[in-house]
Design a protein around this motif. Structure first.
Motif, mmCIF file in Angstrom:
data_model
loop_
_atom_site.group_PDB
_atom_site.id
_atom_site.type_symbol
_atom_site.label_atom_id
_atom_site.label_comp_id
_atom_site.label_asym_id
_atom_site.label_seq_id
_atom_site.Cartn_x
_atom_site.Cartn_y
_atom_site.Cartn_z
ATOM 1 N N ALA A 49 14.361 -17.341 -1.021
ATOM 2 C CA ALA A 49 13.655 -17.828 -2.207
ATOM 3 C C ALA A 49 12.903 -16.641 -2.781
ATOM 4 O O ALA A 49 12.094 -16.015 -2.091
ATOM 5 C CB ALA A 49 12.697 -18.956 -1.848
ATOM 6 N N THR A 50 13.189 -16.307 -4.037
ATOM 7 C CA THR A 50 12.660 -15.099 -4.644
ATOM 8 C C THR A 50 12.333 -15.341 -6.115
ATOM 9 O O THR A 50 13.017 -16.138 -6.771
ATOM 10 C CB THR A 50 13.684 -13.947 -4.533
ATOM 11 O OG1 THR A 50 13.236 -12.816 -5.298
ATOM 12 C CG2 THR A 50 15.054 -14.368 -5.038
ATOM 13 N N PRO A 51 11.322 -14.658 -6.656
ATOM 14 C CA PRO A 51 11.034 -14.832 -8.081
ATOM 15 C C PRO A 51 12.080 -14.200 -8.989
ATOM 16 O O PRO A 51 12.083 -14.463 -10.186
ATOM 17 C CB PRO A 51 9.672 -14.138 -8.248
ATOM 18 C CG PRO A 51 9.586 -13.181 -7.113
ATOM 19 C CD PRO A 51 10.320 -13.822 -5.981
ATOM 20 N N ASP A 52 12.992 -13.391 -8.434
ATOM 21 C CA ASP A 52 13.994 -12.688 -9.237
ATOM 22 C C ASP A 52 15.354 -12.738 -8.550
ATOM 23 O O ASP A 52 15.776 -11.765 -7.920
ATOM 24 C CB ASP A 52 13.551 -11.237 -9.453
ATOM 25 C CG ASP A 52 14.481 -10.463 -10.373
ATOM 26 O OD1 ASP A 52 15.439 -11.058 -10.904
ATOM 27 O OD2 ASP A 52 14.249 -9.250 -10.559
ATOM 28 N N PRO A 53 16.081 -13.866 -8.645
ATOM 29 C CA PRO A 53 17.379 -13.957 -7.987
ATOM 30 C C PRO A 53 18.365 -12.881 -8.429
ATOM 31 O O PRO A 53 19.101 -12.325 -7.593
ATOM 32 C CB PRO A 53 17.871 -15.361 -8.363
ATOM 33 C CG PRO A 53 16.617 -16.145 -8.593
ATOM 34 C CD PRO A 53 15.678 -15.172 -9.237
ATOM 35 N N ASP A 54 18.412 -12.573 -9.727
ATOM 36 C CA ASP A 54 19.349 -11.541 -10.187
ATOM 37 C C ASP A 54 18.987 -10.183 -9.589
ATOM 38 O O ASP A 54 19.866 -9.419 -9.158
ATOM 39 C CB ASP A 54 19.346 -11.468 -11.713
ATOM 40 C CG ASP A 54 19.985 -12.689 -12.363
ATOM 41 O OD1 ASP A 54 20.784 -13.371 -11.681
ATOM 42 O OD2 ASP A 54 19.686 -12.965 -13.538
ATOM 43 N N MET A 82 15.328 -26.582 -11.257
ATOM 44 C CA MET A 82 15.037 -25.608 -10.202
ATOM 45 C C MET A 82 15.967 -24.403 -10.249
ATOM 46 O O MET A 82 15.871 -23.500 -9.417
ATOM 47 C CB MET A 82 15.101 -26.275 -8.822
ATOM 48 C CG MET A 82 14.012 -27.304 -8.589
ATOM 49 S SD MET A 82 13.932 -27.874 -6.875
ATOM 50 C CE MET A 82 15.506 -28.718 -6.725
ATOM 51 N N GLY A 83 16.902 -24.386 -11.197
ATOM 52 C CA GLY A 83 17.806 -23.252 -11.320
ATOM 53 C C GLY A 83 19.026 -23.390 -10.425
ATOM 54 O O GLY A 83 19.338 -24.467 -9.926
ATOM 55 N N ASP A 84 19.713 -22.283 -10.214
ATOM 56 C CA ASP A 84 20.939 -22.290 -9.412
ATOM 57 C C ASP A 84 20.651 -21.958 -7.950
ATOM 58 O O ASP A 84 19.752 -21.162 -7.631
ATOM 59 C CB ASP A 84 21.935 -21.253 -9.949
ATOM 60 C CG ASP A 84 22.627 -21.716 -11.212
ATOM 61 O OD1 ASP A 84 22.519 -22.913 -11.547
ATOM 62 O OD2 ASP A 84 23.263 -20.869 -11.872
ATOM 63 N N TYR A 85 21.438 -22.587 -7.090
ATOM 64 C CA TYR A 85 21.464 -22.235 -5.671
ATOM 65 C C TYR A 85 22.706 -21.370 -5.506
ATOM 66 O O TYR A 85 23.825 -21.877 -5.413
ATOM 67 C CB TYR A 85 21.551 -23.510 -4.842
ATOM 68 C CG TYR A 85 21.287 -23.349 -3.364
ATOM 69 C CD1 TYR A 85 20.000 -23.105 -2.890
ATOM 70 C CD2 TYR A 85 22.314 -23.478 -2.436
ATOM 71 C CE1 TYR A 85 19.749 -22.991 -1.531
ATOM 72 C CE2 TYR A 85 22.076 -23.369 -1.076
ATOM 73 C CZ TYR A 85 20.789 -23.124 -0.625
ATOM 74 O OH TYR A 85 20.536 -23.011 0.720
ATOM 75 N N ALA A 86 22.521 -20.047 -5.536
ATOM 76 C CA ALA A 86 23.637 -19.101 -5.630
ATOM 77 C C ALA A 86 24.045 -18.620 -4.242
ATOM 78 O O ALA A 86 23.215 -18.136 -3.455
ATOM 79 C CB ALA A 86 23.232 -17.914 -6.497
#
Length: 259
Positions: free
Chosen positions: A148-153, A176-180
């Motif tokens: 879990a991070t503030p900056d997935p990219d 909640m965005g993508d679970y990549a």
């Protein structure tokens, strides 16, 4: 070391009460936990899965460290010194090491550019670690890791440069965005990356232990002063996942069937 670069090779709990944690994790994860036979390890406790494989360590905070640390993940590398230098080149930080651990290997405690800590390990065993085993019936083993991070990219860029990881598809989670999913090659799928900002999850590396009955593991956690934080939720393949906290508030994930 026989593991692919970036494989989770060890898990470690730093807790102010290692002895008090023994009973909790014995009941929840099904581990046998005993002091290391090596005097040089200074009272380090080693957790062993039912199949006899070593999975994790439990220790008190070293002098000068925060009393509240929790679970950490070690990723295998061929050359820990080169990998630690690469962390700094990519905008991360080296907090400790590299240094040798007698009879174990050489490690470094580092952080990615978002400040999220993890560990690097070049193991002394040429056969590699079997602590992580995403296979049916590998109870007590690590089966999934999750960032879990503030900056997935930014995380994929960093860990891609470190370990060769790529984004291998994603599961949309609405607001909640993508679970990549993390991928490397055709078969390596150790875990996933998600947004801590959108999901509200603590920014950290989490890991999941494989249990034979997830409801029984959750009840064992509750019976030993732990708490259920999330789940159980169905996951692909028929199992369920959950997140729990131990008596000191340190979080760990569970994966297993419901019976």
């Amino acid at each position: 070391m026989g593991n692919m670069e970036g494989t989770p090779v060890w898990f470690e709990l730093t807790t102010p009460d290692p002895d008090g944690s023994l009973d909790f994790y014995r009941h929840v994860a099904g581990w046998a936990i005993a002091l290391s036979a090596m005097a040089e390890h200074g009272g380090y406790r080693i957790a062993t899965a039912p199949d006899g494989e070593r999975i994790a360590g439990l220790m008190a905070p070293p002098p000068g460290a925060s009393a509240s640390v929790g679970w950490g993940v070690y990723f295998g590398v061929a050359d820990v010194d080169a990998a630690a230098a690469r962390v700094k080149e990519l905008g991360g930080a080296v907090h400790f090491g590299p240094m040798d651990i007698p009879h174990v290997g050489r490690f470094a405690a580092v952080a990615d550019p978002q400040g999220i800590g993890f560990n690097l390990l070049t193991g002394a065993d040429p056969e590699g670690s079997r602590a992580f085993a995403a296979a049916p019936g590998a109870f007590g083993h690590g089966v999934w890791v999750e960032l879990a991070t503030p900056d997935p990219d930014g995380a994929f860029a960093f860990y891609g440069a470190m370990f060769g990881w790529e984004k291998a598809g994603a599961m949309p989670m609405g607001e909640m965005g993508d679970y990549a999913f993390i991928g490397k090659g055709a078969d390596f799928r150790p875990g996933a990356v998600m947004s801590s900002s959108l999901s509200g999850a603590p920014a950290r590396w989490n890991w999941y232990v494989n249990v034979p009955d997830i409801d029984a593991a959750i009840e064992a956690a509750r019976a030993h002063q732990g708490a259920l934080m999330q789940g159980p939720d169905p996951i692909p393949g028929g199992d369920y996942s959950a997140n729990i906290s131990d008596a000191h508030g340190f979080r760990i994930g569970l994966v297993g069937p419901r019976k």
